[in-house]
Design a protein around this motif. Sequence first.
Motif, short mmCIF file in Angstrom:
data_model
loop_
_atom_site.label_atom_id
_atom_site.label_comp_id
_atom_site.label_asym_id
_atom_site.label_seq_id
_atom_site.Cartn_x
_atom_site.Cartn_y
_atom_site.Cartn_z
N ALA A 60 0.86 -1.18 0.00
CA ALA A 60 0.00 0.00 0.00
C ALA A 60 0.90 1.24 0.00
N MET A 61 0.39 2.31 -0.58
CA MET A 61 1.18 3.54 -0.69
C MET A 61 0.34 4.73 -0.26
N GLY A 62 1.01 5.83 0.03
CA GLY A 62 0.25 7.00 0.42
C GLY A 62 1.00 8.29 0.16
N TRP A 63 0.24 9.37 0.21
CA TRP A 63 0.78 10.72 0.12
C TRP A 63 0.45 11.48 1.40
N PHE A 64 1.39 12.24 1.86
CA PHE A 64 1.22 13.08 3.04
C PHE A 64 1.81 14.45 2.72
N ARG A 65 1.46 15.45 3.52
CA ARG A 65 2.03 16.77 3.29
C ARG A 65 2.27 17.49 4.61
N GLN A 66 3.23 18.40 4.58
CA GLN A 66 3.56 19.17 5.77
C GLN A 66 3.76 20.62 5.39
N ALA A 67 2.90 21.46 5.93
CA ALA A 67 3.01 22.89 5.71
C ALA A 67 3.94 23.48 6.77
N PRO A 68 4.52 24.64 6.50
CA PRO A 68 5.44 25.25 7.46
C PRO A 68 4.79 25.44 8.83
N GLY A 69 5.48 24.98 9.86
CA GLY A 69 4.99 25.15 11.21
C GLY A 69 3.87 24.21 11.62
N LYS A 70 3.55 23.26 10.76
CA LYS A 70 2.45 22.34 11.05
C LYS A 70 2.93 20.89 11.04
N GLU A 71 2.10 20.02 11.58
CA GLU A 71 2.42 18.60 11.56
C GLU A 71 2.18 18.04 10.16
N ARG A 72 2.78 16.88 9.92
CA ARG A 72 2.55 16.19 8.67
C ARG A 72 1.15 15.60 8.68
N ASP A 73 0.42 15.83 7.60
CA ASP A 73 -0.96 15.38 7.49
C ASP A 73 -1.15 14.38 6.36
N PHE A 74 -2.10 13.53 6.55
CA PHE A 74 -2.48 12.56 5.53
C PHE A 74 -3.16 13.26 4.36
N VAL A 75 -2.89 12.78 3.14
CA VAL A 75 -3.54 13.31 1.94
C VAL A 75 -4.36 12.22 1.27
N VAL A 98 2.80 -3.77 4.07
CA VAL A 98 1.75 -4.70 3.70
C VAL A 98 0.92 -4.14 2.54
N GLN A 99 -0.06 -4.93 2.11
CA GLN A 99 -0.82 -4.61 0.91
C GLN A 99 -1.89 -3.55 1.11
N TYR A 100 -2.34 -3.41 2.37
CA TYR A 100 -3.47 -2.53 2.62
C TYR A 100 -3.10 -1.43 3.63
N TYR A 101 -3.62 -0.23 3.43
CA TYR A 101 -3.43 0.83 4.39
C TYR A 101 -4.39 0.62 5.56
N SER A 102 -4.11 1.32 6.64
CA SER A 102 -4.94 1.18 7.83
C SER A 102 -5.42 2.54 8.29
N VAL A 103 -6.72 2.77 8.27
CA VAL A 103 -7.27 4.05 8.68
C VAL A 103 -7.24 4.22 10.19
N THR A 104 -6.83 3.18 10.90
CA THR A 104 -6.78 3.24 12.36
C THR A 104 -5.68 4.16 12.85
N TYR A 105 -4.62 4.24 12.06
CA TYR A 105 -3.43 4.97 12.48
C TYR A 105 -3.30 6.29 11.74
N ARG A 106 -2.69 7.26 12.42
CA ARG A 106 -2.50 8.57 11.83
C ARG A 106 -1.67 8.49 10.55
N ASP A 107 -0.69 7.59 10.55
CA ASP A 107 0.16 7.46 9.36
C ASP A 107 -0.37 6.41 8.40
N TYR A 108 -1.58 5.94 8.63
CA TYR A 108 -2.24 4.97 7.75
C TYR A 108 -1.41 3.71 7.54
N GLY A 109 -0.56 3.38 8.51
CA GLY A 109 0.20 2.15 8.45
C GLY A 109 1.41 2.21 7.54
N MET A 110 1.87 3.40 7.23
CA MET A 110 3.04 3.53 6.36
C MET A 110 4.33 3.31 7.14
N ASP A 111 5.29 2.69 6.50
CA ASP A 111 6.53 2.32 7.17
C ASP A 111 7.77 2.97 6.56
#
Length: 125
Positions: free
Chosen positions: A32-47, A100-113
């Motif tokens: 599974a793959m994902g995109w995230f983003r981080q604006a200046p002065g903010k935490e990294r967020d899920f996209v 793994v093959q599937y992302y997980s909405v349970t976690y803030r990072d969606y299970g990304m490693d």
Amino acid sequence: VQLQASGGGLVQTGGSLRLSCADSGRTFGSRAMGWFRQAPGKERDFVAAITWSGGSTVYADSVKGRFTISRDNAKNTMYLQMNSLKPEDTAVYYCAASKVQYYSVTYRDYGMDYWGKGTQVTVSS
């Protein structure tokens, strides 16, 4: 797993960009793959995230209907098509991969490693 994001740049409000994330490893098609983003002065967020086959996707509410995540397993590449861009989309965008093959909405990072270096997206008003 070695991820490299590209395609960022400067665009005006309402414009479009397509980000790419290339994986030089041999197991791209099983993750599974994902995109995230981080604006200046903010935490990294899920996209957005996508399963190993591309059969399932999920988006942050802030980008739903404007961004589209996709992947080409034959090219070991994931994409993020961004349309109707807004100044609040300005951030460094990171691609990520799961073990793994599937992302997980349970976690803030969606299970990304695994995380790649980001690419800057700037939307001018």
